[in-house]
Design a protein around this motif. Sequence first.
Motif, PDB file in Angstrom:
ATOM      1  N   THR A   1      38.730  41.323  38.740  1.00 36.51           N
ATOM      2  CA  THR A   1      38.622  42.654  38.386  1.00 36.51           C
ATOM      3  C   THR A   1      39.496  43.658  39.293  1.00 36.51           C
ATOM      4  O   THR A   1      40.176  44.485  38.922  1.00 36.51           O
ATOM      5  CB  THR A   1      37.182  42.849  38.301  1.00 36.51           C
ATOM      6  OG1 THR A   1      36.505  42.321  37.252  1.00 36.51           O
ATOM      7  CG2 THR A   1      37.112  44.408  37.866  1.00 36.51           C
ATOM      8  N   ALA A   2      39.274  43.199  40.640  1.00 37.05           N
ATOM      9  CA  ALA A   2      39.891  43.993  41.733  1.00 37.05           C
ATOM     10  C   ALA A   2      41.281  44.098  41.719  1.00 37.05           C
ATOM     11  O   ALA A   2      42.041  45.047  41.889  1.00 37.05           O
ATOM     12  CB  ALA A   2      39.328  43.703  42.902  1.00 37.05           C
ATOM     13  N   ILE A   3      41.709  42.704  41.711  1.00 37.34           N
ATOM     14  CA  ILE A   3      43.226  42.491  41.492  1.00 37.34           C
ATOM     15  C   ILE A   3      43.996  43.235  40.241  1.00 37.34           C
ATOM     16  O   ILE A   3      45.014  44.022  40.309  1.00 37.34           O
ATOM     17  CB  ILE A   3      43.741  40.998  41.347  1.00 37.34           C
ATOM     18  CG1 ILE A   3      43.265  40.423  42.837  1.00 37.34           C
ATOM     19  CG2 ILE A   3      45.106  40.742  41.158  1.00 37.34           C
ATOM     20  CD1 ILE A   3      43.360  39.101  43.082  1.00 37.34           C
ATOM     21  N   ARG A   4      43.360  43.138  39.074  1.00 33.92           N
ATOM     22  CA  ARG A   4      43.830  43.580  37.853  1.00 33.92           C
ATOM     23  C   ARG A   4      43.580  45.162  38.238  1.00 33.92           C
ATOM     24  O   ARG A   4      44.622  46.114  37.588  1.00 33.92           O
ATOM     25  CB  ARG A   4      43.296  43.376  36.742  1.00 33.92           C
ATOM     26  CG  ARG A   4      43.285  41.896  36.332  1.00 33.92           C
ATOM     27  CD  ARG A   4      42.780  41.503  35.017  1.00 33.92           C
ATOM     28  NE  ARG A   4      41.169  41.752  34.882  1.00 33.92           N
ATOM     29  CZ  ARG A   4      40.454  40.654  35.522  1.00 33.92           C
ATOM     30  NH1 ARG A   4      40.906  39.482  35.957  1.00 33.92           N
ATOM     31  NH2 ARG A   4      39.312  40.789  35.441  1.00 33.92           N
ATOM     32  N   ALA A   5      42.692  45.637  38.553  1.00 40.94           N
ATOM     33  CA  ALA A   5      42.486  47.351  38.622  1.00 40.94           C
ATOM     34  C   ALA A   5      43.505  47.826  39.603  1.00 40.94           C
ATOM     35  O   ALA A   5      44.094  48.846  39.549  1.00 40.94           O
ATOM     36  CB  ALA A   5      41.230  47.708  39.389  1.00 40.94           C
ATOM     37  N   ALA A   6      43.699  47.056  40.912  1.00 43.96           N
ATOM     38  CA  ALA A   6      44.850  47.656  41.781  1.00 43.96           C
ATOM     39  C   ALA A   6      46.431  47.297  41.276  1.00 43.96           C
ATOM     40  O   ALA A   6      46.851  48.284  41.365  1.00 43.96           O
ATOM     41  CB  ALA A   6      45.018  46.707  43.222  1.00 43.96           C
ATOM     42  N   ALA A   7      46.395  46.390  40.265  1.00 44.24           N
ATOM     43  CA  ALA A   7      47.966  46.173  40.012  1.00 44.24           C
ATOM     44  C   ALA A   7      48.284  47.532  38.835  1.00 44.24           C
ATOM     45  O   ALA A   7      49.183  47.852  38.672  1.00 44.24           O
ATOM     46  CB  ALA A   7      47.956  45.021  39.290  1.00 44.24           C
TER      47      ALA A   7
ATOM     48  N   ALA B   1      41.447  50.605  35.129  1.00 49.04           N
ATOM     49  CA  ALA B   1      40.089  50.533  34.347  1.00 49.04           C
ATOM     50  C   ALA B   1      38.898  51.164  35.509  1.00 49.04           C
ATOM     51  O   ALA B   1      37.798  51.260  34.987  1.00 49.04           O
ATOM     52  CB  ALA B   1      39.681  49.142  34.041  1.00 49.04           C
ATOM     53  N   LEU B   2      39.153  51.147  36.761  1.00 53.29           N
ATOM     54  CA  LEU B   2      38.130  51.406  37.724  1.00 53.29           C
ATOM     55  C   LEU B   2      38.554  52.893  38.290  1.00 53.29           C
ATOM     56  O   LEU B   2      39.635  52.930  38.958  1.00 53.29           O
ATOM     57  CB  LEU B   2      37.937  50.479  38.727  1.00 53.29           C
ATOM     58  CG  LEU B   2      37.488  49.012  38.480  1.00 53.29           C
ATOM     59  CD1 LEU B   2      37.502  48.005  39.248  1.00 53.29           C
ATOM     60  CD2 LEU B   2      36.157  49.158  37.768  1.00 53.29           C
TER      61      LEU B   2
ATOM     62  N   LEU C   1      33.360  47.585  44.606  1.00 54.59           N
ATOM     63  CA  LEU C   1      33.416  46.334  44.206  1.00 54.59           C
ATOM     64  C   LEU C   1      34.139  45.613  45.327  1.00 54.59           C
ATOM     65  O   LEU C   1      33.836  44.443  45.609  1.00 54.59           O
ATOM     66  CB  LEU C   1      34.584  46.479  43.142  1.00 54.59           C
ATOM     67  CG  LEU C   1      34.807  45.021  42.462  1.00 54.59           C
ATOM     68  CD1 LEU C   1      33.499  44.154  41.857  1.00 54.59           C
ATOM     69  CD2 LEU C   1      36.103  44.906  41.299  1.00 54.59           C
ATOM     70  N   VAL C   2      34.914  46.133  45.957  1.00 54.87           N
ATOM     71  CA  VAL C   2      35.785  45.637  47.343  1.00 54.87           C
ATOM     72  C   VAL C   2      34.429  45.378  48.195  1.00 54.87           C
ATOM     73  O   VAL C   2      34.250  44.404  48.858  1.00 54.87           O
ATOM     74  CB  VAL C   2      36.517  46.396  47.889  1.00 54.87           C
ATOM     75  CG1 VAL C   2      37.171  45.949  49.021  1.00 54.87           C
ATOM     76  CG2 VAL C   2      37.750  46.325  46.706  1.00 54.87           C
TER      77      VAL C   2
END
Length: 116
Positions: free
Chosen positions: A25-31, A40-41, A49-50
């Motif tokens: 989720t964190a990787i997708r949000a940062a990308a 999305a965040l 989350l991190v």
Amino acid sequence: MTITTAAPAGSALTTRDEYADAIGTAIRAAAAYYGSGDSALDDASFDLLVSLIQAYEERYPEHTDSASPTGKVAGSAVAAGEVARTAAMLSPANASGPQDLLGREASVARRLGGSC
């Protein structure tokens, strides 16, 4: 930006699967944030989350995944498929001082098509 809460306040990642899902989720949000700018965040949810990922890694260091967004800093090497946060996600609470806030203001203005 879509504002979504990553996890309820005070929650913790308790399983390896939850940990892996949180990393994804964190990787997708940062990308998305650094790509289209439409994550999305929101910033607070990403930071939460991190912090949950980091807390899990502190409890279970043997489970630490190299794809984790924790510990990535500006200028770090990024392996294929990884996304590093090369700048803070503009959370004012994480600003290191007045100059940092001014830089963030300019960044937001650029993203919105204006200037400071």
